[in-house]
Design an enzyme around this catalytic site. Structure first.
Site, short mmCIF file in Angstrom:
data_model
loop_
_atom_site.label_atom_id
_atom_site.label_comp_id
_atom_site.label_asym_id
_atom_site.label_seq_id
_atom_site.Cartn_x
_atom_site.Cartn_y
_atom_site.Cartn_z
N LYS A 1 0.83 -1.20 0.00
CA LYS A 1 0.00 0.00 0.00
C LYS A 1 0.87 1.25 0.00
O LYS A 1 1.96 1.28 0.60
CB LYS A 1 -0.90 -0.05 1.24
CG LYS A 1 -1.96 1.02 1.32
CD LYS A 1 -2.84 0.77 2.54
CE LYS A 1 -3.92 1.83 2.70
NZ LYS A 1 -4.79 1.54 3.86
N LEU B 1 -6.25 8.69 3.42
CA LEU B 1 -6.61 7.33 3.84
C LEU B 1 -7.95 7.26 4.56
O LEU B 1 -8.39 6.17 4.93
CB LEU B 1 -5.53 6.70 4.75
CG LEU B 1 -4.08 6.77 4.27
CD1 LEU B 1 -3.16 6.02 5.23
CD2 LEU B 1 -3.92 6.21 2.87
N SER C 1 -9.35 1.82 2.77
CA SER C 1 -8.40 2.61 2.01
C SER C 1 -7.37 1.77 1.25
O SER C 1 -6.60 2.31 0.46
CB SER C 1 -7.68 3.59 2.94
OG SER C 1 -6.96 2.89 3.95
N SER C 2 -7.34 0.45 1.48
CA SER C 2 -6.40 -0.40 0.73
C SER C 2 -7.02 -0.83 -0.60
O SER C 2 -6.89 -1.99 -1.01
CB SER C 2 -6.02 -1.63 1.57
OG SER C 2 -5.57 -1.26 2.86
N ILE D 1 -7.76 0.68 9.91
CA ILE D 1 -8.07 1.42 11.13
C ILE D 1 -9.58 1.57 11.33
O ILE D 1 -10.04 2.11 12.32
CB ILE D 1 -7.36 2.79 11.13
CG1 ILE D 1 -7.27 3.36 12.55
CG2 ILE D 1 -8.06 3.76 10.19
CD1 ILE D 1 -6.36 4.55 12.67
N GLY D 2 -10.36 1.08 10.35
CA GLY D 2 -11.81 1.10 10.48
C GLY D 2 -12.45 0.08 9.55
O GLY D 2 -13.66 -0.01 9.44
N GLY D 3 -11.56 -0.69 8.87
CA GLY D 3 -12.03 -1.68 7.90
C GLY D 3 -11.24 -1.63 6.61
O GLY D 3 -11.64 -2.23 5.61
N SER D 4 -10.11 -0.94 6.58
CA SER D 4 -9.40 -0.64 5.33
C SER D 4 -8.73 -1.82 4.66
O SER D 4 -8.31 -1.72 3.51
CB SER D 4 -8.36 0.47 5.57
OG SER D 4 -9.01 1.67 5.90
#
Length: 575
Positions: free
Chosen positions: A134, A183, A209-210, A230-233
């Site tokens: 990433k 991100l 974000s990934s 960090i939240g589902g990325s």
């Protein structure tokens, strides 16, 4: 009066010119970054052509179809050469990025790493494996942009610990993938490198974000990638793109030197920490990657990582599991296909001899509004807004940025106006302008204590039911591009396990059917409010796209989480 008028007019003109020059400077930086990327693509295409001329008989499709475990075996025994495999994936990655815009750039030093692994006395667990990373994971000599103009002038001076360990294990980092700006979005778009598309449907997002990783691996251009969450990325792109992805306990893998921002919200210690983890086409690939990374080299380079090697015995066990499950968290009801996937997976596990126990995660509304969002907007979003200084804001982020820019007094007035809708807002908070902030150091300490208290409460409920693991839905199927920015808080299914800092992974188990699409027409969500209708629009037209479920274990039990993921994968493939 005429002199004063001239002075005012002159000052106004100077401000306009100054702003224009600033914008022009930003445009030049972005154009230069795109030009550098495009030149790199052309050089790589030329190198590929030369390789094809030297080795014309490569069986590309056969190599690309090999699972990671089989590919590593072929490389270690010598029946395939690392150079052939590298150039095969380079060629496919170039093809995939031309269709989806998933790459930020190629890593030309992959040729040097190719030579280096051939000099190593011992072949590592990932010997000869091309791997993508990433954008913000530091690689020496390259930018780590986070989709922000302010990061375009800062070249990373040293490989991140994770990249060093991957190289030591024989892997060859060959590409860096695109991300959303800052991100902080689960779409994948930024003003510098543009929008990344889902390889299965170009009208859909790959997630974020990934998202660049998701699109590249799903398109066949990489066999293994490293994302962050960090939240589902990691989990959302895996769900949207039909991949397996693991978010470990945050401290299980090193995050040293994974960013370029002076103040990075995603790598600094925080109540809700960032985790790095693998993404791949199957669960065995994730397990192999974790086994390779959890080595002495990692523990020596980063002494903050607990020296806990991968427990193969736990991952390979066939003992029945006691599995907690739920099909909704009560905060953001998911589309019918996601709940169907959970129901079918639950039935398959039960038929395979595992014990299924109904489980209800406590107080998700409180977790979402008072714990998760308050962590990131504790200062009213000021640290986040600082990232956009001297930058162009991506259209997908404008609504959040504008909300954060509202002065505190304006936010108080807005809260007063919305008071009659308090019940609805408590049910489903959608606007960052109404999120409470931490106004003192004491409040910040109290906030951290509240997170710890919730973790204790959650673990107590888990242990009361004597659970090994938990199965639950994940957000999906893939959203139409642009919609993730309108539904920030739809990620409740994934963010819960960031707040808890539990290992969590996603496994594809099905695809959207015509029957799912018909049932979606009757979907009303929580209140049939504008946000429920927006979710309905976001996931419409997804027939044939992947549908996934999510698996969790307690902290430091990644092997047990992977064990459940492997069981789910095996049963879904049999079905």
């Amino acid at each position: 009066p005429s002199a004063a008028l001239a002075l005012v007019c002159g000052s106004a003109a100077a401000v306009v010119v100054w702003k224009w020059l600033g914008k022009r400077q930003i445009q030049k930086k972005m154009e230069e970054a795109r030009r550098t990327r495009d030149e790199g693509m052309k050089k790589m295409a030329k190198a590929l052509q030369q390789f094809r001329e030297q080795v014309p008989s490569v069986q590309t499709d056969a190599i690309l179809s090999l699972p990671l475990l089989e590919l590593t075996g072929r490389l270690r025994e010598g029946s395939l050469s690392p150079k052939t495999v590298l150039y095969t994936y380079l060629e496919k990655a170039l093809e995939v990025t031309q269709q989806t815009n998933c790459l930020r750039h190629f890593i030309p030093e992959c040729e040097e790493q190719l030579q280096e692994i051939q000099r190593q006395r011992e072949k590592g667990l990932l010997y000869g494996i091309p791997i993508s990373i990433k954008d913000h994971i530091g690689h020496k000599g390259h930018l780590s942009t986070c989709g922000l103009v302010q990061c375009l002038g800062t070249v990373v001076q040293e490989d991140s610990v994770l990249v060093k360990v991957l190289k030591r294990q024989g892997a060859i980092p060959f590409a860096m993938t695109n991300v959303p700006q800052s991100l902080f979005n689960y779409d994948c778009s930024n003003p510098i490198f543009g929008q990344t598309l889902n390889p299965f449907n170009h009208q859909k997002s790959p997630g974020g974000s990934s998202g660049g990783e998701g699109a590249l691996i799903a398109g066949g251009g990489s066999i293994l990638g490293i994302g962050s969450d960090i939240g589902g990325s990691i989990r959302l792109p895996s769900s949207f793109c039909g991949l397996c992805g693991l978010k470990p306990t945050a401290e299980r893998l090193s995050i040293w030197r994974t960013h370029s921002l002076n103040v990075d919200l995603y790598s600094c210690p925080a109540p809700v920490p960032c985790a790095l983890g693998p993404m791949a086409r199957d669960v065995d690939s994730l397990a192999l990657c974790m086994k390779a990374l959890l080595c002495q080299e990692m523990f020596q380079l980063d002494p903050t990582v607990p020296p806990i090697p991968f427990n193969e015995e736990v991952y390979s066990s066939s003992a029945p599991l006691r599995v907690g499950y739920y099909d909704t968290d009560g905060y953001f009801p998911l589309p019918p296909c996601m709940r169907r996937a959970l129901r079918e997976t639950r039935g398959a596990l039960q038929a395979a001899g595992h014990q299924l126990v109904a489980f209800s995660p406590p107080r998700i509304h409180y977790v979402m509004t008072e714990l998760f969002l308050k962590t990131f907007f504790a200062d009213g979003g000021r640290a986040w807004l600082d990232m956009f200084t001297g930058d162009v804001v991506d259209p997908n982020l404008k609504s959040q940025v504008n909300c954060c820019k509202i002065p505190r007094l304006g936010k108080k007035l807005l809260a007063l106006i919305l008071k009659p809708l308090q019940f609805l807002l408590l049910l489903k908070l959608k606007n960052v302008a109404t999120i409470s902030t931490c106004r003192s150091v004491k409040e910040m300490w109290n906030h951290q204590c509240e997170i710890e208290a919730y973790r204790t409460e959650f673990i107590a409920r888990w242990r009361e039911l004597q659970l090994d693991v938990v199965l639950c839905p994940v957000l999906g199927p893939a959203f139409t591009t642009g919609y993730p920015g309108k539904l920030l808080t739809a990620i409740s299914s994934t963010m819960l396990y960031n707040v808890l800092n539990f290992p969590a992974g996603v496994v594809p188990v099905s695809t959207v059917t015509e029957a799912d699409e018909e049932e979606l027409k009757r979907y009303q969500g929580c209140c049939d409010d504008p946000w429920d209708r927006t979710l309905k629009q976001a996931v419409a037209g997804a027939v044939g796209l992947p549908v996934a479920v999510q698996c969790m274990a307690l902290p430091w039990q990644e092997e047990l989480c992977l064990r459940l993921m492997k069981e789910v994968e095996t049963l879904s493939r049999e079905k």
